[in-house]
Write an enzyme that holds these catalytic residues in place. Structure first.
Site, PDB file in Angstrom:
ATOM      1  N   HIS A 176       0.862  -1.171   0.000  1.00  0.00           N
ATOM      2  CA  HIS A 176       0.000   0.000   0.000  1.00  0.00           C
ATOM      3  C   HIS A 176       0.901   1.224   0.000  1.00  0.00           C
ATOM      4  O   HIS A 176       1.770   1.358   0.855  1.00  0.00           O
ATOM      5  CB  HIS A 176      -0.915   0.009   1.225  1.00  0.00           C
ATOM      6  CG  HIS A 176      -1.838   1.181   1.233  1.00  0.00           C
ATOM      7  ND1 HIS A 176      -3.087   1.143   0.643  1.00  0.00           N
ATOM      8  CD2 HIS A 176      -1.676   2.440   1.698  1.00  0.00           C
ATOM      9  CE1 HIS A 176      -3.655   2.334   0.767  1.00  0.00           C
ATOM     10  NE2 HIS A 176      -2.819   3.136   1.403  1.00  0.00           N
ATOM     11  N   CYS A 177       0.719   2.114  -0.948  1.00  0.00           N
ATOM     12  CA  CYS A 177       1.607   3.263  -1.079  1.00  0.00           C
ATOM     13  C   CYS A 177       0.882   4.527  -0.619  1.00  0.00           C
ATOM     14  O   CYS A 177      -0.147   4.883  -1.191  1.00  0.00           O
ATOM     15  CB  CYS A 177       2.046   3.410  -2.538  1.00  0.00           C
ATOM     16  SG  CYS A 177       3.091   4.839  -2.805  1.00  0.00           S
TER      17      CYS A 177
END
Ligand SMILES: *[C@@H]1O[C@H](CO)[C@@H](O)[C@H](O)[C@H]1NC(C)=O
Ligand SMILES: [Zn+2]
Ligand SMILES: [Zn+2]
Length: 323
Positions: A176-177
């Site tokens: 997850h960025c």
């Protein structure tokens, strides 16, 4: 030497900031998570509660804070470039392609950035659960058959992972960025790889133009051949440190920008190489992290470099074949 200390402090501060952001954005990894958790606990003793809530909502829920920060940084860097560097460079009559290359690259970069943010990373839903289950074999080392996600109540496809921030299982989960406020998965990893590449190239092109500009200034002013009289009354030939100091005093913001760009290139370039390396060996960040804790390397999903790139850049053809 005051200037040198100032510059070292600045570089140190930058490296610190960049590393903190790197760690925070990759916070899914376990040991680091423990360290961060303790850091968060320690911070909770000193920070006011509204600030804590703000920080926590940046990292633990979907928030646009980092997307905005990203755009603000882009704007600042390009405002500095356009406002200060550009007119000097046009006077020096450098190759115009070099001068405008950063603008072309940043346009490309913003497009990929937008695609990363807005493309569905590949949520596993009730409608496409069986389709997703058919794409990859379970290796029974990292991914096990008959595993149900306790939150989504759907079977977990091989290579998927539940993302707590997005609240959904993601096909071919990478990570997850927070910078794009989205998961990176089967359907947007290609945009993410291109985004990283174009951002590194943008920074590199800016750094190149600014370096050429500063070199021209040094050459045209014959600074290296200049001599100065030191405080003791001795005549000294200008050394490299002296030249750098002189440039810094003449163009402080430009030299700081160059320092920022060099550090960015170092970190970002390293990360870009790492993710592209994972891409051509057909591994996700999630699998790379898991494999480090499993004795005896798992077999993996590689189909040769071209096959792996095809899987990433044409994510739908693989689905149809297996169906
Ligand atoms: C599954 O379908 C949803 C829409 O219902 C879509 O957003 C998602 O990307 C699909 N997942 C994959 C892996 O294609
Ligand atoms: Zn789930
Ligand atoms: Zn997510």
């Amino acid at each position: 030497m005051d200037f040198l200390w100032l510059f070292i402090l600045y570089v140190f501060f930058l490296v610190l900031c960049v590393s903190v952001f790197c760690f925070l954005s990759g916070r899914s990894s376990g040991r680091l998570h423990g360290v961060l958790h303790r850091a968060e606990q320690a911070l909770s003793l000193v920070l006011p509660s509204w600030l804590q809530r703000g920080i926590s909502s940046c990292f633990h829920t979907r928030s646009h804070a980092f997307v905005l920060l990203h755009l603000v940084l882009d704007t600042l860097v390009f405002a500095e470039y356009t406002g200060e560097v550009l007119h000097y460079i046009l006077e020096l009559e450098l190759n115009w392609a070099l001068v405008y290359l950063p603008y072309i690259l940043i346009t490309l970069n913003l497009y990929f950035f937008y695609k990363c943010c807005r493309t569905d990373p590949g949520r596993v839903t009730k409608q496409n659960e069986s389709l997703c289950l058919g794409v990859y074999e379970y290796d029974e080392v990292m991914f096990f058959r008959s595993n149900k996600c306790p939150t989504c109540h759907l079977m977990k496809p091989a290579r998927s992972k539940h993302c707590g921030v997005c609240g959904s299982c993601i096909q071919r989960f990478d990570h997850h960025c927070v910078w794009v406020n989205n998961c990176i998965g089967a359907r947007n990893i290609r945009f993410f790889l291109l985004y990283l590449l174009s951002l590194t190239l943008t920074a590199a092109s800016l750094a190149a133009v600014i370096t050429v500009f500063l070199l021209q200034v040094v050459l045209l002013s014959h600074m290296m051949a200049a001599a100065y009289v030191d405080s003791g009354g001795h005549e000294e030939i200008a050394s490299l440190v002296y030249v750098i100091q002189h440039l810094f005093l003449t163009f402080p913001r430009i030299v700081f920008l160059l320092g920022f760009l060099f550090i960015l290139i170092l970190f970002l370039g390293g990360y870009t190489c790492f993710l592209w390396y994972l891409a051509i060996t057909n591994r996700t960040t999630n699998e790379w992290y898991k494999a480090r804790r499993i004795p005896g390397a798992p077999k993996g999903y590689s189909r040769g470099i071209l096959g792996n790139l095809k899987e990433i850049f044409q994510p739908y053809t693989g689905y149809k074949k297996k169906r």
